[in-house]
Motif scaffolding. Sequence first.
Motif, PDB file in Angstrom:
ATOM      1  N   SER A   1       0.818  -1.218   0.000  1.00 16.17           N
ATOM      2  CA  SER A   1       0.000   0.000   0.000  1.00 16.17           C
ATOM      3  C   SER A   1       0.849   1.265   0.000  1.00 16.17           C
ATOM      4  CB  SER A   1      -0.935   0.009   1.215  1.00 16.17           C
ATOM      5  OG  SER A   1      -0.180   0.084   2.428  1.00 16.17           O
ATOM      6  N   SER A   2       2.110   1.145   0.454  1.00 13.16           N
ATOM      7  CA  SER A   2       2.974   2.330   0.523  1.00 13.16           C
ATOM      8  C   SER A   2       4.034   2.354  -0.567  1.00 13.16           C
ATOM      9  CB  SER A   2       3.665   2.378   1.892  1.00 13.16           C
ATOM     10  OG  SER A   2       4.513   1.246   2.062  1.00 13.16           O
ATOM     11  N   LYS A   3       3.974   1.406  -1.494  1.00 13.97           N
ATOM     12  CA  LYS A   3       5.018   1.318  -2.525  1.00 13.97           C
ATOM     13  C   LYS A   3       4.932   2.527  -3.459  1.00 13.97           C
ATOM     14  CE  LYS A   3       2.008  -1.486  -5.444  1.00 13.97           C
ATOM     15  NZ  LYS A   3       1.706  -2.853  -5.902  1.00 13.97           N
ATOM     16  N   PRO A   4       6.077   2.934  -4.017  1.00 13.22           N
ATOM     17  CA  PRO A   4       6.071   4.033  -4.981  1.00 13.22           C
ATOM     18  C   PRO A   4       5.194   3.688  -6.185  1.00 13.22           C
ATOM     19  CG  PRO A   4       8.300   3.544  -4.250  1.00 13.22           C
ATOM     20  CD  PRO A   4       7.433   2.441  -3.744  1.00 13.22           C
ATOM     21  N   LYS A   5       4.609   4.669  -6.801  1.00 14.00           N
ATOM     22  CA  LYS A   5       3.708   4.457  -7.921  1.00 14.00           C
ATOM     23  C   LYS A   5       4.432   3.756  -9.063  1.00 14.00           C
ATOM     24  CE  LYS A   5       0.455   6.876 -10.959  1.00 14.00           C
ATOM     25  NZ  LYS A   5      -0.114   8.188 -11.336  1.00 14.00           N
ATOM     26  N   GLY A   6       3.804   2.702  -9.553  1.00 10.96           N
ATOM     27  CA  GLY A   6       4.363   1.958 -10.682  1.00 10.96           C
ATOM     28  C   GLY A   6       5.326   0.864 -10.278  1.00 10.96           C
TER      29      GLY A   6
END
Length: 855
Positions: free
Chosen positions: A316-321
């Motif tokens: 849920s907190s991963k960088p976009k993409g």
Amino acid sequence: MKAVIIITVGLFLSQAPCIYADLPKLNASFKTSTAETKGQNLIISTGKIERTFLWTGNGFVTEGLKNQETSKEWQNIKPSFNMDWSCPDLISDDSKAKLLKLDARKSSDKGFTSPHLEVIAEVFYPKQNLTLKQKIWAYPNASGLRQQIWAKGSARKSSQKAENAYIKAENAKIYQNNQSKGVRPDWETAVLLNNNALKFTIGNISKKDEYIVGLSWWDYGSGGRKQSAKVCSVDGETSIEVIKPTVLPGWKEGGKPAETKLFKLPQIANMDGTVTIDVEKHGPSNVNISEIWLFKKGKAKAPIRINPKRKRQLESSKPKGYSLAAYLSGSQAIKKSSLKERISKNKRVDYLPIDTAEMQVSAAGYYSDTQNRNKPETPVLREEKLKPSGECDWSNLLFIQDGNDGLVLVKESHKTVQTPGADTGKFTFGNNGITNTGWCLSRSELSEEKYKWLWGSWVIVHKVGKDSRERAVKAFDRLRFPTDKQRDMWTVMCTWGHSQNPWDGRKYAREDQVLRELEECSDIGIDMLLIDDGWQSPEKKFIDETRGWKPWQEWYPNGWGKVTEKAEKFNMRLGLWASHIISSEEMLWNYNRLGNEQFKIDFANLRSHTKLNEMKMKARTYMLENNHKSIVSWDTTEAAPRYGFYLFREYGNVHFMNRKPEVPGNVLYIPHLCLRDFWQLSRYQNLNKWQLVIQNPEVVKKQSDGYKSDAYKHSADYCAATALMGTPEFMAVARYYSEDARKNLRSLLEVYKEHRSRIWDSFVYPIGSKPNNKSWTGFQAVCGKSEGYLTIFREIENSKSKHKMQLRSITGNSKLQFTNLITGRKWNSTLDSNSAANFIISEPGDYLFLKYEKK
């Protein structure tokens, strides 16, 4: 010479249990090696060792092993299995088999090994649709036999299309902070720690993808702990600080949460699909983290072993993409340690029906990663006595002694003590016999169209004596991995040796620098110049993908023309460096224009049979196409699984280590540690297969990154003398030697070249004490029963000018004449009853280069 009789057998069906048809008649020979069938037995001999196999209807199983020189029969129990090989998830001990083919012929494996009698049996398992090819090499008059199994069959489909990225802790200990349980989440309560620095390997990462690394840390102690992190290439040459020194959140009941740090992975450090993350301390406390993870841009297969709640949080907190690609935590390691690679337990490649319960058992193995083993506490050799029943998963060599007879088993693989590699298995021994496990080949790598090799194994017999075990291993090793003296014997200088960083190092591979060094090397008496990294690309770029592996146009406007012209003028030989990604076609393109007699292959992370075989076929194709005129030099300096100590040496030699004048500190040249590693290497290896590194002590710094060197106290010729029993490699730049040093080197190399052919053909042993900067130590090259050579060193901190040193392979009370090859002085000496003689070296940090002859 006896003619070789070749008999090929058609389909041979197995019979009912315990009622086997006789094997087809086979009677073949090559010199002293023979292969014959008698009833259900296949008997193979070299004239010194005889091994008897029984056809059981399930395969061949050993039921006899005899030392023909001592008449010792090693088999002492009934075989515990129906075949020497096994693969529990594929075939069982009672799987029915058919013998498709049995023949014998003279072979040299297309010139890659010594001539021998090759015996081949093809065994088919109809129910499993599996065919195994058993190859046994019987070298005439050898004390050993080599066996290797090849497999062909239906592959198991793999749901994993590509290898996933992984994170491995190289040196971590696990600490469970019980006070924090219930206060902090589970993935924080256990930490990975080290007293000095933590090292993690991130592997199977593509140079074309983008990655972000995350880690979490907190101070479980009294507070004030400060840490930083850097990303390094596997060779340590590239280092980028990614987290500056940071004070960790302090620990109190319900205190600050763990801090998360994210940084982009710098691809400049990715040389072979692998980088290391070093977490370092700044202060007296140890260094620790709770977790480390990897995000990949695009889609990635999520790691399986991770707390589900934590997995949801990270996703849920991963960088976009980006996608979560790999994960490691202290709490995960406690539940099921991920700090050690799994190895095969049951996939046999060899078996001997020998109960070792009443015998002496020991093992030996070598450490890789000389790049990071440059300390007194990091030897290159591990050798231990074992209990008579048990197992050993770290060694390549297993030794059995029964009275006056000895037996050696060798695992021909890339296993090193600390890096298991691709299913290299282990040795087991005890009441049921001795097994050699690990196939290398996985079920998913099987092919129905062609055979694929498994790990080979050697069985060597010898009579117990002072030097007999070492001699037996080295003698068989020399047959298996022969050299061509005209092609392989040289002294070499490597252009990388003076570099302070990767970009600085590349400048010495520019055409103008290479032309200068050819002249400088010739002046000193060095035979070959190895053009290292930099010839193929501009600074700050590893390879120009549009051109491939060709000399960079701006640096080499005329290609290799001027280099070959200058080399011919000064009678210099040439070597060339490349990364493992170079193709055999590109290697040949350069060979056809440069005429390099060595291709040094760097990097590589060979964790599967597929990758290993690709590298093997690259070297094999290259050498077959150049008619064996140019060899491959393998680089085994890092921890990642590469070539190890008992693999692929039929294609050339090995670059043993990098040692430099200053940076990085982990490869700072420290003379006594290099000498120690050469000394230990010579225990079970033929040194002429190893390029032993020499540095210029005049330019070596006294300390770098916490490493200290006393190289400045040593002469240039002393440093060179430490490598004379192997293939001397000056990892230096010739122009920086002073005139006095050049003069002494010229004199030493001139004398060395007069005698090196005899040294090359000899067996080299370590003598004296293990080098520790205070010892009398050295090497003995045994040319026969009556002559040989010695290099003897009085180390810099030794206070005694006279020392008695025991010699090898010479009977006590023998009379010898010694010649100092540097000064020409001769003297006679009678050995004592322990084969020892007195030697005098007036000053510490000096050496003797001697020839001895029995009078």
